[in-house]
Design an enzyme around this catalytic site. Structure first.
Site, short mmCIF file in Angstrom:
data_model
loop_
_atom_site.label_atom_id
_atom_site.label_comp_id
_atom_site.label_asym_id
_atom_site.label_seq_id
_atom_site.Cartn_x
_atom_site.Cartn_y
_atom_site.Cartn_z
N ALA A 1 0.70 -1.17 0.06
CA ALA A 1 -0.01 0.19 0.04
C ALA A 1 0.96 1.46 0.02
O ALA A 1 0.29 2.50 0.23
CB ALA A 1 -1.02 -0.01 1.13
N SER B 1 6.96 -3.57 3.45
CA SER B 1 8.22 -4.79 3.02
C SER B 1 9.28 -4.36 3.67
O SER B 1 10.04 -5.33 4.46
CB SER B 1 8.30 -4.91 1.63
OG SER B 1 8.67 -3.77 0.90
N ALA B 2 9.67 -3.07 3.87
CA ALA B 2 11.11 -2.78 4.68
C ALA B 2 10.88 -3.04 6.07
O ALA B 2 11.58 -3.63 6.62
CB ALA B 2 11.36 -1.34 4.41
N ASP C 1 12.83 3.59 3.01
CA ASP C 1 12.04 2.68 3.64
C ASP C 1 12.67 2.16 4.90
O ASP C 1 12.31 2.17 5.92
CB ASP C 1 10.97 1.70 3.01
CG ASP C 1 10.02 2.12 1.88
OD1 ASP C 1 10.54 3.48 1.63
OD2 ASP C 1 9.12 1.67 1.53
O1 PMV Z 1 5.33 2.40 -2.29
P1 PMV Z 1 6.67 2.24 -1.65
O2 PMV Z 1 6.38 2.44 -0.27
O3 PMV Z 1 7.15 0.98 -1.77
O4 PMV Z 1 7.43 3.69 -1.88
C1 PMV Z 1 8.24 3.63 -3.05
C2 PMV Z 1 9.20 4.84 -3.05
C3 PMV Z 1 9.70 5.17 -4.66
O5 PMV Z 1 10.52 6.48 -4.14
C4 PMV Z 1 8.70 5.14 -5.57
C5 PMV Z 1 10.81 3.97 -4.70
C6 PMV Z 1 11.88 4.12 -3.68
O6 PMV Z 1 12.76 2.85 -3.73
O7 PMV Z 1 12.21 5.14 -3.11
#
Ligand code: PMV
Length: 297
Positions: free
Chosen positions: A93, A98-99, A137
Site C-alpha cells: 500500500a 516490506s521494509a 523505507d
Molecule cells: O510505495 P513504496 O512504499 O514502496 O515507496 C516507493 C517509493 C519510491 O520512491 C517510488 C521507490 C523508492 O525505492 O524510493
C-alpha cells in the site's frame, strides 16, 4: 501490540519526493505509528507466518515474501528459525510494509545488529521486493522520526513537530518495482520529463524549510504541487486522484499520493479537519486512519 514481541519496525509515508529519490534527489519521509513486530516461535524448521497478510511460507516457496525470507536467512547465516510477524500495516500500500517486515525479521535473526549493519541486512530482503530500492523505507523503519533522505548520504533526521496526517487507503495493491520501472521507461522515452524531477526536488527543498518553520500552510501547498508533478510523471490513477480531490475539498491544506502510486495510499495534511477528510473518503468507500508522522523507536 504485545510487549513480548521484538521492537516495532515502523511503517512510513513519503511526504514529498517519491520517485525523484530513486534518481538521487532528496525526499522527506517519516515513520508512522504502525509497523511490524516479529517473534521466534520455534528453532526449526524455517517458516514465516504473517496472519494479518494471510502469508505462511517456507524459504523455498515461490512467493516474494519467501524469497525475502530466504535472502535474510542466508545473509544472516542464521539457523532455520520459525518466525511469526504481527502487523497493523496493510501490504503493498506504499506504507513501507516490506521494509518494516525485513527490519523486524533482521532484528530477530541478528539481535546484536544495529545501525547500518541492521539496515544492510534488511536491505538484502527488501531488494527481493523492489529491484533497486532507494533505501528510504528501510532507514525509517529502523530509526523512526522524520528525515530528509538521499540515496548517496542516507537519512538526515529533521527536528520538527510531529505532523498529524490522514492516510487514505485505495484498496488497490500495486508493485513498487513496476511503478519505478514505468517511470524509468517514460524518462528514457521523453527526456523532457527530467524537468518534473527538478520540480519535485524544488518542492522537497521548500518543504524542508516549511517543516523547520512549522509553516503547515506552505507545506500543504507544496504537497498539492507535488501531487500535480506525480500526476505528470504518470504514477497517479483515477482512484488516487478522486481521493486527493475529496480530501482537498474537505479542507485539507494539502493532499497527495504517497509511495510508488498506481494504487496504495494517499495522505492529507488537515490539522483541523481530519474527521472531515476521513468522512469525505468514507462517503466514497475508502478506509482511512489518522496518524502522526514522526514515530520514534
Ligand atoms: O510505495 P513504496 O512504499 O514502496 O515507496 C516507493 C517509493 C519510491 O520512491 C517510488 C521507490 C523508492 O525505492 O524510493
Amino acid at each position: 501490540m504485545s510487549p513480548s514481541l521484538g521492537p516495532i519496525a515502523w511503517g512510513k509515508v513519503i511526504l514529498l519526493g517519491e520517485h525523484a529519490v530513486v534518481y538521487g534527489h532528496q525526499a522527506i519521509a517519516g515513520a508512522i505509528h504502525r509497523g511490524v513486530q516479529c517473534q521466534v516461535t520455534a528453532q526449526a524448521p524455517a517458516r514465516l507466518c504473517i496472519p494479518a497478510w494471510n502469508v505462511d511460507v517456507k524459504p523455498e516457496d515461490d512467493h516474494p515474501v519467501a524469497r525475502a525470507f530466504q535472502a535474510l536467512l542466508s545473509t544472516a547465516e542464521s539457523g532455520p528459525l520459525q518466525i511469526e510477524a504481527k502487523t497493523d500495516l496493510p501490504a503493498a500500500a506504499g506504507l513501507g510494509s516490506s521494509a518494516a517486515l525485513c527490519i523486524a525479521i533482521a532484528r530477530v535473526l541478528c539481535p546484536q545488529l544495529q545501525g547500518s549493519g541492521l539496515e544492510a541486512l534488511a536491505h538484502s530482503g527488501e531488494a527481493c521486493f523492489h529491484e533497486d530500492p532507494s533505501g528510504v523505507d528501510v532507514a525509517l523503519s529502523a530509526r523512526g522520526g522524520i528525515g530528509l533522505y538521499r540515496k548517496a548520504t542516507g537519512l538526515e533526521p529533521i527536528s520538527c513537530l510531529a505532523l498529524p496526517l490522514v492516510v487514505g487507503l485505495s484498496g488497490v495493491a500495486r508493485s513498487t518495482a513496476d511503478m519505478v520501472t514505468g517511470v524509468g521507461q517514460r524518462l528514457r522515452d521523453d527526456p523532457s520529463l527530467e524537468s518534473i524531477m527538478q520540480a519535485i526536488a524544488g518542492q522537497v527543498s521548500e518543504g524542508h524549510k516549511a517543516l523547520l518553520a512549522g509553516d503547515l500552510d506552505t507545506l500543504g501547498q507544496l504537497m498539492n504541487q507535488n501531487q500535480l508533478s506525480l500526476q505528470a510523471l504518470g504514477v497517479c490513477n483515477d482512484t488516487l486522484a478522486q481521493m486527493v480531490h475529496a480530501a482537498q475539498a474537505a479542507g485539507a491544506l494539502g493532499a497527495k499520493l504517497t509511495g510508488a502510486g498506481g494504487g496504495g495510499a494517499m495522505i492529507a495534511l488537515a490539522p483541523d479537519r481530519q474527521e472531515d477528510v476521513q468522512q469525505a473518503l468514507a462517503v466514497l468507500g475508502y478506509e482511512s486512519f489518522i496518524t502522526t508522522l514522526g514515530a520514534n523507536t
